[in-house]
Design an enzyme around this catalytic site. Structure first.
Site, PDB file in Angstrom:
ATOM      1  N   GLU A 239      74.342 -29.169  80.006  1.00  0.00           N
ATOM      2  CA  GLU A 239      75.188 -28.062  79.573  1.00  0.00           C
ATOM      3  C   GLU A 239      76.599 -28.526  79.225  1.00  0.00           C
ATOM      4  O   GLU A 239      77.200 -28.046  78.275  1.00  0.00           O
ATOM      5  CB  GLU A 239      75.232 -26.956  80.639  1.00  0.00           C
ATOM      6  CG  GLU A 239      73.923 -26.171  80.760  1.00  0.00           C
ATOM      7  CD  GLU A 239      73.572 -25.392  79.490  1.00  0.00           C
ATOM      8  OE1 GLU A 239      74.468 -25.159  78.662  1.00  0.00           O
ATOM      9  OE2 GLU A 239      72.390 -25.046  79.328  1.00  0.00           O
TER      10      GLU A 239
ATOM     11  N   TYR B 254      80.684 -19.729  80.870  1.00  0.00           N
ATOM     12  CA  TYR B 254      79.373 -19.951  80.259  1.00  0.00           C
ATOM     13  C   TYR B 254      78.554 -20.967  81.062  1.00  0.00           C
ATOM     14  O   TYR B 254      77.416 -20.700  81.448  1.00  0.00           O
ATOM     15  CB  TYR B 254      79.500 -20.429  78.797  1.00  0.00           C
ATOM     16  CG  TYR B 254      78.196 -21.032  78.358  1.00  0.00           C
ATOM     17  CD1 TYR B 254      77.108 -20.223  78.059  1.00  0.00           C
ATOM     18  CD2 TYR B 254      78.010 -22.421  78.359  1.00  0.00           C
ATOM     19  CE1 TYR B 254      75.879 -20.758  77.757  1.00  0.00           C
ATOM     20  CE2 TYR B 254      76.773 -22.970  78.053  1.00  0.00           C
ATOM     21  CZ  TYR B 254      75.715 -22.132  77.755  1.00  0.00           C
ATOM     22  OH  TYR B 254      74.493 -22.674  77.489  1.00  0.00           O
TER      23      TYR B 254
ATOM     24  N   ASP C 217      76.730 -17.618  74.998  1.00  0.00           N
ATOM     25  CA  ASP C 217      77.350 -18.689  74.210  1.00  0.00           C
ATOM     26  C   ASP C 217      77.485 -18.204  72.762  1.00  0.00           C
ATOM     27  O   ASP C 217      77.233 -17.028  72.463  1.00  0.00           O
ATOM     28  CB  ASP C 217      76.532 -19.987  74.319  1.00  0.00           C
ATOM     29  CG  ASP C 217      75.244 -19.923  73.516  1.00  0.00           C
ATOM     30  OD1 ASP C 217      74.825 -18.814  73.118  1.00  0.00           O
ATOM     31  OD2 ASP C 217      74.656 -20.993  73.256  1.00  0.00           O
TER      32      ASP C 217
END
Ligand code: SF4
Length: 290
Positions: free
Chosen positions: A35, A118, A136
């Protein structure tokens, strides 16, 4: 279940890309690494860096035991290299405050260096199957089109968008997490920026923008990001020279990477301030030590 979920989940089951951070046996640390790398870098460039990173540092404790400069070196050309330093700092905190285990709670994740709203929710959902909204750029675009009925997402509003996505989530936590990744995948493969592929969209029948006849977007267009000639480009050139050198680099060699002295000095000062480079006593420059 909200109406978007069944067709999206069915589509995701056969259309999703086979990405290593989606495999059933992936660790929370691997999800966190993926991520952070994916924050500003396309999947194709992340794939080799992700594998190399996890081969070298399969756990947060492995990374925490190494020097921050090694993280910067391994980051290579992924861009935005402060992410490497923050990931190293996060690994140290995970080792010291969480007994080496990536926390599952979004608030605890957000307290780690470099982990924003996020990423915290993405890790909670994709690594731990928590029922949390994940928003996102791709999700914002799908939401704007399919639910709000406009062609582009307007200015970001985390509170509003998190609430809007939460309202769409299926109740069962693991299904909710799968729904979130399915929306992201739809935004990456079908409901793309520019011209969406509505003819092959699994939620075309429900999409408010399509049903309204794709009205033109009336808001402000997104600003295109320039790279050539920016301080970011100069920082990248300076850092690459040091990263790829087996020994500290002299100032005259650094001066050779960019002709404009004022901009070059500003970029170098920024790298020093950010801790991505250190100046040694002999005036040469190196990656940060332990
Ligand atoms: S129908 Fe078109 S605009 Fe609507 S969600 Fe699908 S791809 Fe996007």
């Amino acid at each position: 279940m909200p109406p978007l979920a069944p067709p999206l989940l069915e589509w995701y089951a056969h259309a999703a890309r086979d990405l290593p951070w989606r495999s059933a046996d992936v660790t929370p640390w691997a999800v966190l690494v993926s991520e952070v790398m994916l924050q500003q870098t396309p999947v194709a460039r992340v794939l080799p860096a992700y594998s190399a990173w996890l081969s070298r540092w399969p756990t947060p404790a492995d990374l925490a035991a190494d020097a921050p400069g090694e993280a910067v070196r391994m980051w290579g050309r992924l861009g935005y290299p402060r992410r490497a330093l923050r990931l190293h700092a996060a690994a140290v905190q995970i080792r010291d405050r969480h007994r080496g285990a990536v926390p599952a709670d979004p608030a605890e994740l957000e307290a780690l260096p470099g982990i924003g709203v996020y990423t915290a929710r993405a890790v909670a959902a994709f690594a731990f199957g928590r029922r949390v909204p994940v928003v996102d750029t791709n999700v914002r675009r799908v939401l704007a089109r399919a639910v709000t009925g406009v062609g582009e997402a307007g200015p970001p509003s985390a509170t509003r968008e998190l609430a809007a996505v939460e309202a769409l989530l299926p109740e069962e936590p693991r299904t909710a997490a799968r729904f979130s990744v399915a929306v992201m995948e739809l935004g990456a493969l079908v409901c793309v920026a520019g011209r969406p592929r509505c003819a092959s969209c699994p939620i075309a029948a429900e999409c408010a923008w399509r049903l309204a006849g794709w009205p033109a977007y009336a808001g402000r267009p997104a600003r295109a990001q320039r790279f050539a000639g920016t301080d970011r480009q100069v920082r990248g050139l300076l850092l690459a020279l040091v990263r790829e050198s087996t020994e500290p680099v002299s100032k005259p060699r650094l001066d050779g990477v960019w002709v404009h002295a004022t901009q070059r000095e500003r970029a170098l000062a920024g790298l020093l301030t950010d801790g991505l480079l250190t100046e040694l006593a002999d005036g040469r420059y190196a990656l940060p030590g332990g």
